[in-house]
Design an enzyme around this catalytic site. Structure first.
Site, short mmCIF file in Angstrom:
data_model
loop_
_atom_site.label_atom_id
_atom_site.label_comp_id
_atom_site.label_asym_id
_atom_site.label_seq_id
_atom_site.Cartn_x
_atom_site.Cartn_y
_atom_site.Cartn_z
N ASP A 71 0.77 -1.24 0.00
CA ASP A 71 0.00 0.00 0.00
C ASP A 71 0.80 1.30 0.00
O ASP A 71 0.61 2.15 -0.84
CB ASP A 71 -0.94 0.00 1.21
CG ASP A 71 -1.70 -1.32 1.35
OD1 ASP A 71 -1.63 -2.16 0.43
OD2 ASP A 71 -2.36 -1.51 2.38
N GLU A 111 3.14 -9.68 11.27
CA GLU A 111 2.78 -9.22 9.92
C GLU A 111 4.04 -8.85 9.14
O GLU A 111 4.16 -9.16 7.96
CB GLU A 111 1.84 -8.01 10.07
CG GLU A 111 1.17 -7.58 8.80
CD GLU A 111 0.21 -6.41 9.05
OE1 GLU A 111 0.12 -5.94 10.21
OE2 GLU A 111 -0.43 -5.96 8.08
C1 9WN Z 1 -5.76 -2.80 2.69
C2 9WN Z 1 -4.62 -7.91 4.60
C3 9WN Z 1 -4.07 -6.75 3.79
C4 9WN Z 1 -2.99 -7.21 2.79
C5 9WN Z 1 -2.26 -6.03 2.17
C6 9WN Z 1 -1.73 -5.13 3.29
C7 9WN Z 1 -2.90 -4.68 4.16
C8 9WN Z 1 -5.03 -3.43 3.88
C9 9WN Z 1 -4.90 -2.44 5.01
O1 9WN Z 1 -3.57 -5.80 4.71
O2 9WN Z 1 -3.76 -3.87 3.38
O3 9WN Z 1 -6.04 -3.78 1.73
O4 9WN Z 1 -5.92 -2.18 5.65
O5 9WN Z 1 -3.81 -1.92 5.26
O6 9WN Z 1 -1.06 -4.04 2.76
O7 9WN Z 1 -1.20 -6.49 1.37
O8 9WN Z 1 -3.56 -7.98 1.80
O9 9WN Z 1 -3.58 -8.61 5.20
#
Ligand code: 9WN
Length: 431
Positions: free
Chosen positions: A166, A398
């Site tokens: 992100d 994470e």
């Molecule tokens: C937005 C779920 C997701 C991953 C992404 C990571 C994070 C979400 C957030 O979490 O993104 O989609 O709320 O930050 O960047 O890679 O799929 O683990």
């Protein structure tokens, strides 16, 4: 129990605790619904230990698929709370393509064919499962080749969340070039910073733009008529390399269901050529993503760029990539390395902030596979040892500070657990 069995048993416990009945949440509090590429990684981890659950996971994700083929990045559970942006923000059913359950309106990197392949190979007879999902997988790829490949032969992403990485520094200039008016930024309340340390998460400035971009797409019912008007457009290396590699996987699976592999073989070759022609950056010694609006490559070394190893790069390019990667890897011991998302020598390196420095297990695992595929098993092994070293010391976090090995973000993170299982098994197989 030996160390290896212990790690696997702990990882399976995390996956069990995050199991929601039909799918697995990425993390207990931070991410309470089903995410697209997370589910693919989770299925890869479950493939050899709990294959029934792996098939259910993928089936559940594809039940959220849109009729235009898009696999949404989130399939929401029945309770619409504890996450921003929630189902009521996305309003997926503004699109006539959306299914009856709530989903988001954007997608994530196409790693699903690799998961389907991993599961099929572990089942006694993978054909019934494959027969049920094959056409849906092809429809997902058709969407990317037809609706997201607008110019230049590469699939576009329209939101940083679609990259899965992100707040990567790769998106900094694209984000800085967005100038939403105050009334174009929807009102929202973040939940993430109440759950984990705000210093490890994207900033408020970034969230304003995430919300603005999501609302922009929503306000056009997720079918923007004029691509030139989309504020954020990128050709991402990781996204396209996974698409090319996934086409190879589909071609390999086609015979099992009596389908013709030709289209997939051709698409993989053409996309691979385009990736190596348009995204290769000689001065970086690796591939770099491209800003579609300026037609310029984004000159930063980002771990996702090493996914190009999965798209059959030519030999000379491969040698350069492996050298660049070796320079960036951080030693954890004499046989284990971590892959930071940004080189530790980069002035912008932030060791604990999300996609701006930390080591992520999925990128390490994908890079190890890329290395295997270009004939670099020793470095691949050091990366897999890196995965097991980080989780043994830091838990199933994470992401990890690559300079200290400490875990950050959510604990009990599903893809970290899942890919620890996969890496452990792969290390045993290659011993
Ligand atoms: C937005 C779920 C997701 C991953 C992404 C990571 C994070 C979400 C957030 O979490 O993104 O989609 O709320 O930050 O960047 O890679 O799929 O683990």
């Amino acid at each position: 129990m030996n160390e290896r069995d212990e790690l696997i048993s702990e990882a399976l416990t995390v996956l069990d605790q995050n199991w929601l009945g039909e799918s697995t949440r990425p993390a207990p509090r931070l991410y309470p619904h089903q995410w697209s590429w997370d589910s693919a990684f989770i299925a890869i981890g479950n493939a050899g230990r709990n294959s029934a659950r792996a098939t259910r996971e993928l089936d559940a994700l594809f039940r959220g698929q849109w009729s235009n083929g898009m696999v949404p990045h989130i399939v929401f559970g029945p309770t619409d709370d504890h996450y921003f942006p929630s189902a009521s923000f996305w309003q997926s059913r503004l699109s006539p393509d959306a299914p009856s359950m709530d989903t988001s309106g954007i997608c994530q990197p196409p790693v699903h064919a690799l998961a389907v392949g991993a599961v099929v190979r572990r089942l006694d007879d993978g054909r019934p499962f494959l027969a049920g999902i094959f056409d849906r997988l092809c429809a997902w790829h058709d969407y990317l080749f037809e609706e997201r490949t607008i110019a230049g032969g590469l699939a576009e992403i329209w939101h940083p969340w679609e990259s899965g990485m992100d707040n990567s520094p790769a998106w900094d200039d694209l984000m800085a070039n967005l100038h939403p008016r105050a009334d174009e930024i929807p009102a929202y309340e973040r939940v993430d910073t109440a759950v984990v340390d705000a210093a490890d998460r994207p900033t408020g400035w970034e969230y304003d733009r995430y919300a603005y971009l999501a609302a922009f797409l929503r306000d056009q019912n997720y079918a923007p008529t004029d691509p030139a008007a989309i504020p954020f457009r990128a050709h991402d290396v990781l996204f396209n390399s996974l698409l090319a590699r996934s086409e190879v996987e589909i071609a390999g699976l086609a015979g099992l269901v009596g389908a013709d592999p030709t289209l997939h073989v051709d698409r993989a070759a053409a996309l691979g050529d385009t990736i190596h022609r348009r995204l290769w950056d000689e001065s970086l010694g690796m591939h770099a993503s491209l800003d579609v609006r300026t037609a310029q490559r984004i000159p930063v070394q980002i771990a996702g760029g090493f996914a190009a190893l999965l798209a059959a790069p030519p030999p000379q390019m491969t040698t350069t990539i492996v050298q660049t990667l070796s320079d960036i890897l951080v030693p954890l011991s004499d046989r284990a390395v971590a892959l930071p998302t940004v080189p530790v020598t980069d002035p912008g390196f932030e060791p604990t902030r999300y996609w701006r420095g930390p080591a992520w297990i999925n990128l390490m695992w994908l890079t190890a596979h890329g290395l295997d595929e270009v004939g670099e098993p020793t470095l691949a092994r050091r990366l897999r040892n890196g995965i097991t070293t980080l989780v043994r010391a830091g838990g199933f976090h994470e992401y990890f500070d690559p300079t200290t090995g400490t875990g950050h973000g959510s604990s009990d993170f599903s893809w970290t657990a899942a890919l620890s299982i996969a890496a452990t098994d792969e290390l045993a197989d290659s011993a």
